[in-house]
Motif scaffolding. Sequence first.
Motif, PDB file in Angstrom:
ATOM      1  N   UNK A  25       2.389  18.610   1.103  1.00  0.00           N
ATOM      2  CA  UNK A  25       1.738  17.830   2.160  1.00  0.00           C
ATOM      3  C   UNK A  25       1.756  18.641   3.455  1.00  0.00           C
ATOM      4  N   UNK A  26       0.623  18.780   4.146  1.00  0.00           N
ATOM      5  CA  UNK A  26       0.573  19.575   5.371  1.00  0.00           C
ATOM      6  C   UNK A  26       1.537  19.079   6.443  1.00  0.00           C
ATOM      7  N   UNK A  27       2.220  20.037   7.066  1.00  0.00           N
ATOM      8  CA  UNK A  27       3.254  19.738   8.046  1.00  0.00           C
ATOM      9  C   UNK A  27       2.886  20.314   9.404  1.00  0.00           C
ATOM     10  N   UNK A  28       3.506  19.786  10.460  1.00  0.00           N
ATOM     11  CA  UNK A  28       3.372  20.328  11.813  1.00  0.00           C
ATOM     12  C   UNK A  28       4.457  21.335  12.144  1.00  0.00           C
ATOM     13  N   UNK A  29       5.431  21.494  11.254  1.00  0.00           N
ATOM     14  CA  UNK A  29       6.562  22.364  11.535  1.00  0.00           C
ATOM     15  C   UNK A  29       6.166  23.819  11.320  1.00  0.00           C
ATOM     16  N   UNK A  73      -3.862  11.337   2.195  1.00  0.00           N
ATOM     17  CA  UNK A  73      -4.046  11.635   3.610  1.00  0.00           C
ATOM     18  C   UNK A  73      -2.739  11.439   4.360  1.00  0.00           C
ATOM     19  N   UNK A  74      -2.428  12.368   5.257  1.00  0.00           N
ATOM     20  CA  UNK A  74      -1.361  12.090   6.206  1.00  0.00           C
ATOM     21  C   UNK A  74      -1.892  11.102   7.233  1.00  0.00           C
ATOM     22  N   UNK A  75      -0.989  10.440   7.933  1.00  0.00           N
ATOM     23  CA  UNK A  75      -1.394   9.413   8.889  1.00  0.00           C
ATOM     24  C   UNK A  75      -2.371  10.008   9.910  1.00  0.00           C
ATOM     25  N   UNK A  76      -3.530   9.391  10.119  1.00  0.00           N
ATOM     26  CA  UNK A  76      -4.542   9.971  11.007  1.00  0.00           C
ATOM     27  C   UNK A  76      -4.250   9.784  12.488  1.00  0.00           C
ATOM     28  N   UNK A 125      -3.936  13.380   9.874  1.00  0.00           N
ATOM     29  CA  UNK A 125      -5.205  13.255   9.175  1.00  0.00           C
ATOM     30  C   UNK A 125      -5.550  14.393   8.244  1.00  0.00           C
ATOM     31  N   UNK A 126      -4.541  14.980   7.601  1.00  0.00           N
ATOM     32  CA  UNK A 126      -4.777  16.103   6.694  1.00  0.00           C
ATOM     33  C   UNK A 126      -4.791  15.622   5.253  1.00  0.00           C
ATOM     34  N   UNK A 127      -5.698  16.175   4.452  1.00  0.00           N
ATOM     35  CA  UNK A 127      -5.790  15.796   3.047  1.00  0.00           C
ATOM     36  C   UNK A 127      -4.770  16.555   2.203  1.00  0.00           C
ATOM     37  N   UNK A 128      -4.358  15.920   1.094  1.00  0.00           N
ATOM     38  CA  UNK A 128      -3.496  16.575   0.120  1.00  0.00           C
ATOM     39  C   UNK A 128      -3.766  15.961  -1.249  1.00  0.00           C
ATOM     40  N   UNK A 129      -3.408  16.681  -2.291  1.00  0.00           N
ATOM     41  CA  UNK A 129      -3.600  16.185  -3.659  1.00  0.00           C
ATOM     42  C   UNK A 129      -2.303  16.138  -4.445  1.00  0.00           C
ATOM     43  N   UNK A 149       7.847  26.562  10.867  1.00  0.00           N
ATOM     44  CA  UNK A 149       8.544  27.318   9.825  1.00  0.00           C
ATOM     45  C   UNK A 149       8.345  26.716   8.436  1.00  0.00           C
ATOM     46  N   UNK A 150       7.755  25.499   8.359  1.00  0.00           N
ATOM     47  CA  UNK A 150       7.520  24.838   7.075  1.00  0.00           C
ATOM     48  C   UNK A 150       6.138  24.184   7.105  1.00  0.00           C
ATOM     49  N   UNK A 151       5.073  24.957   6.894  1.00  0.00           N
ATOM     50  CA  UNK A 151       3.715  24.397   6.992  1.00  0.00           C
ATOM     51  C   UNK A 151       3.373  23.396   5.895  1.00  0.00           C
ATOM     52  N   UNK A 152       4.142  23.398   4.810  1.00  0.00           N
ATOM     53  CA  UNK A 152       3.935  22.451   3.717  1.00  0.00           C
ATOM     54  C   UNK A 152       5.242  21.702   3.470  1.00  0.00           C
ATOM     55  N   UNK A 153       5.156  20.385   3.385  1.00  0.00           N
ATOM     56  CA  UNK A 153       6.342  19.548   3.188  1.00  0.00           C
ATOM     57  C   UNK A 153       6.328  18.931   1.801  1.00  0.00           C
TER      58      UNK A 153
END
Length: 400
Positions: free
Chosen positions: A222-226, A193-196, A213-217, A228-232
Amino acid sequence: MSSLPPQSSAPVLDGEVRTLHGQPCWMLRHGGMELAVTQLGGHMADVRFPGEGGRPISPYYVSPWQEEGRVLPAPVLVPLRGDFFCLPFGGNGTPHRGERHPPHGETAGSRWTLDGVTQAGAVRSLNVSLTTQVRAGRVRRELQLVDGHSAVYSRTFIEGFAGPASFAHHAILAGTSKEGALRITARPFKLGLTCPHVFSSPVQREYQALALGAEFSDLAKVPSNLRDRPVADCSSFPARRGFADLIGTFSEPADNREPDWVAAVNDEEGWLWFALKDAAVMPGRAYWMENHGRHGSPWDGRNCCIGLEDGCMYFDAGLAESAGENAVNRRGIPTCRELGGEKPFPVYYVQGAVPVPAGFDRVATAKFAADGVEFTGAGGATVRAAVRPGFVFDGVVHSR
């Protein structure tokens, strides 16, 4: 890379006090290793693991404000460095049952007592303790070095402190000048989980890149807020300069009773750092990625480090949030423990470091034996660390 004082030719006496980076520290040396523990907060750094050609491996971060004479907003920031034990873990901004603990607890910023240095066969231990005041209790810690092992064995015993508690080791590795030079791998986890909640607030001149609060495996996705880069990619560090972020992974014990592990390969300096834990005791791991993303005092936009923090907690929120219902314990993974009773509550942990050959990119697998762990890199190269993995379950280091 942390700034280390020059290696002294004078012998270091066990329990001797030296001032390192502005803080009085107790010293321990044994079997080719040396470590320092601050009297204030019990922070473990510097640590020198044996490296190639007599050049020590010194992986831990030391905060840059140590000798600047600043008034700091939290006791934990005064000695901030290396690894330390947090009880309760987190900011603790919300009181719990009338208790208001300081950030990361009294253990991270109060003055410890030296109980002595002991030797049993090939094992030498530095023993310290702290009596807590906000909630009555006592914490004893034994930091052990074993001749022939490039590792620090840590035994922490929590006595009293009755009631729910979050806790964690707070290991921090120094960042590098090379983008992505630290390659992070960990045992597969149940929940990522990203920080909720907002971790770095622009109101405080802090900035974060990751979603809330986004899940990842996968640490690399890892889901991003950027935009131009939705995945970090959080499996390499430093990354995303100008941001400070926090993510968490949460695990269950392995069926074969193998330790949970995390490893970081520094391909710029040629070493591999690792930590081993019992996921039944410490199911959580927080990744604090600080890459010049905080511009208030004392950070001033200059810090580059990554925390790999193993424990039982709900991110950095604190005791109230860890003890209450949250997004992690709703999935059946505990975020605090109920302490008390006649027997001390033990927490066993191992941290080690070994040199790696050129081209060893990142750890692909870890294979455990009774007397060591073999790490295989993505390219097929292997390195072995002499260590007793079973220590994380029983707290016993067998003499050679």
